[in-house]
Design an enzyme around this catalytic site. Structure first.
Site, PDB file in Angstrom:
ATOM      1  N   ILE A 101       0.589  -1.188   0.044  1.00  0.00           N
ATOM      2  CA  ILE A 101       0.537  -0.354   0.100  1.00  0.00           C
ATOM      3  C   ILE A 101       0.622   0.900  -0.201  1.00  0.00           C
ATOM      4  O   ILE A 101       1.960   1.311   0.716  1.00  0.00           O
ATOM      5  CB  ILE A 101      -0.751   0.102   1.110  1.00  0.00           C
ATOM      6  CG1 ILE A 101      -0.192  -0.070   2.656  1.00  0.00           C
ATOM      7  CG2 ILE A 101      -2.208  -1.261   1.249  1.00  0.00           C
ATOM      8  CD1 ILE A 101      -1.079   0.117   3.876  1.00  0.00           C
ATOM      9  N   ASP A 102       0.563   2.282  -0.358  1.00  0.00           N
ATOM     10  CA  ASP A 102       1.088   3.691  -0.647  1.00  0.00           C
ATOM     11  C   ASP A 102       1.776   4.308   0.996  1.00  0.00           C
ATOM     12  O   ASP A 102       1.123   3.769   1.726  1.00  0.00           O
ATOM     13  CB  ASP A 102       0.124   4.463  -1.353  1.00  0.00           C
ATOM     14  CG  ASP A 102      -0.572   4.311  -2.625  1.00  0.00           C
ATOM     15  OD1 ASP A 102       0.762   3.347  -3.118  1.00  0.00           O
ATOM     16  OD2 ASP A 102      -1.122   5.046  -2.693  1.00  0.00           O
ATOM     17  N   LYS A 103       3.166   5.000   0.608  1.00  0.00           N
ATOM     18  CA  LYS A 103       3.508   5.516   1.751  1.00  0.00           C
ATOM     19  C   LYS A 103       2.650   6.354   2.572  1.00  0.00           C
ATOM     20  O   LYS A 103       2.302   5.545   3.846  1.00  0.00           O
ATOM     21  CB  LYS A 103       4.735   6.620   1.240  1.00  0.00           C
ATOM     22  CG  LYS A 103       5.238   7.539   2.377  1.00  0.00           C
ATOM     23  CD  LYS A 103       5.751   8.050   1.959  1.00  0.00           C
ATOM     24  CE  LYS A 103       6.538   9.247   3.212  1.00  0.00           C
ATOM     25  NZ  LYS A 103       7.488  10.419   2.716  1.00  0.00           N
ATOM     26  N   ARG A 145      -7.214   5.884  -5.263  1.00  0.00           N
ATOM     27  CA  ARG A 145      -7.085   7.318  -5.486  1.00  0.00           C
ATOM     28  C   ARG A 145      -7.424   7.733  -6.701  1.00  0.00           C
ATOM     29  O   ARG A 145      -7.824   8.986  -7.290  1.00  0.00           O
ATOM     30  CB  ARG A 145      -5.829   7.389  -5.351  1.00  0.00           C
ATOM     31  CG  ARG A 145      -5.546   6.991  -3.720  1.00  0.00           C
ATOM     32  CD  ARG A 145      -3.988   7.306  -3.225  1.00  0.00           C
ATOM     33  NE  ARG A 145      -3.185   8.524  -3.741  1.00  0.00           N
ATOM     34  CZ  ARG A 145      -2.231   8.410  -3.616  1.00  0.00           C
ATOM     35  NH1 ARG A 145      -1.132   7.375  -3.309  1.00  0.00           N
ATOM     36  NH2 ARG A 145      -1.469  10.052  -3.854  1.00  0.00           N
TER      37      ARG A 145
END
Length: 348
Positions: A153-155, A256
């Site tokens: 998953i993204d930062k 997103r």
């Protein structure tokens, strides 16, 4: 994507990173570039260098050259490869992990916002993989040579990640993500009043043609990878909406990008323009309220809340759930109070 399977390349178009750079001095005699680099690059063989040149990875003065190119004085010779330097050099680091569940085959981690999942360009230390290398020995590597990682998953997205501890678990879990049999639910706060109570967003996702740091939806044609997101409204606050998103596929920045595509960018998602006031009034007090919300939640409002999969050994279906992190809770509460105050009425 917000949750991306590692068994497919992340980039639609290959990005190259500089691994070696050498500037020929003023007394340099004409010399084939493969021989030039053999003198300077440790452990390099002529075959490897020639193959790199054939693949377009040897550049002189910003132009790819063949191995027969003759280096002359002041030439800038660079070796460009598709992965960042040091990406696969994982240094163990004593970073604490929030372990939700663990057995001999796997573990579940609740990742905090701000923690990068794996080393990459600009982030070679301080990642989840560095932490895993410290806490666990001999984790199996995925198809991208990253230890333990089944997905990512993204930062600045928080939430659940499953980590494989054995080769069997890695193979079994990766196949579930590939076959879309795992279950993943995210909670997001998005700009605007989402009109439909629930819906499905379908549209291929690929790297943005102009901004390579962004992904974009390509609804028609063969561009990109098939992506499906199911959303459901949980609560409305007039100018923003709290939604649940369930992933059918797992693409880079999927939630997103899909939510922006239908006109509802994630709240405070800097990369996709959600850090601007996209809905609301022009009142100064409203601007101050939004600034306070941004300070309370200094990242995109996205949390990987639930994760379900079949255990690779017991074959039992397991489902895990996490609470929203405090920054999201606090931001949602601010919006809830603002909506209750009646200040949003008739201001659309």
């Amino acid at each position: 994507m917000d949750n991306n399977s590692d068994n497919t390349p992340e980039l639609e178009e290959e990005e190259l990173f500089e691994h070696h750079r050498h500037v020929a001095d003023k007394g340099q005699s004409l010399l084939r570039v493969d021989k030039f680099l053999m003198q300077l690059v440790a452990n390099a063989t002529r075959n490897k260098i020639q193959k790199a040149a054939d693949d377009g990875n040897i550049w002189v003065n910003d132009v790819p050259v063949k191995s027969s190119y003759r280096v002359k004085p002041f030439d800038v010779v660079r070796v460009m490869l598709s992965h960042p330097p040091f990406e696969n050099l994982v240094l163990p680091e004593n970073i604490p992990l929030d372990i939700v569940y663990e057995d001999d085959s796997l573990l579940l981690i609740n990742k905090p916002p701000g923690l990068v999942v794996h080393p990459g360009h600009g982030n070679y230390t301080g990642t989840l993989v560095n932490a895993l290398a410290f806490h666990f020995e001999n984790l199996p590597k995925n198809s991208s040579d990253r230890p333990g990682l089944v997905h990512r998953i993204d930062k600045n997205t928080s939430g659940l990640l499953v980590i494989a501890k054995t080769e069997q678990a890695m193979t079994h879990l990766a196949k579930q993500f590939e076959d879309k049999t795992s279950e993943r639910e995210y909670i997001a706060l998005v700009w605007g009043n989402v009109k439909e109570d629930e819906g499905t967003i379908e549209g291929n996702i690929a790297r943005h043609v102009k901004d390579r740091m962004q992904m974009a939806v390509f609804p028609e044609g063969d561009t990109g990878k098939h992506a499906v997101t199911h959303y459901k409204v949980l609560e409305r606050f007039s100018y923003v909406t709290l939604v649940s998103c369930k992933l059918e596929t797992g693409r880079t920045h999927q939630i997103r990008v899909h939510m922006k595509y239908i006109g509802h960018t994630l709240f405070n998602d800097e990369r996709y323009g959600g850090d601007l006031i996209l809905k609301g009034t022009t009142f100064t007090k409203y601007k101050q309220f939004i600034d306070n919300c941004f300070k309370t939640l200094p990242r995109q409002a996205l949390h990987a809340k639930t994760l379900g999969f079949t255990h690779p050994v017991t074959k039992e279906f397991m489902s895990f759930d996490t609470e929203l992190p405090q920054d999201m809770k606090d931001c949602i509460e601010k919006w809830r109070n603002y909506a209750k105050s009646g200040l949003t009425e008739n201001e659309e």
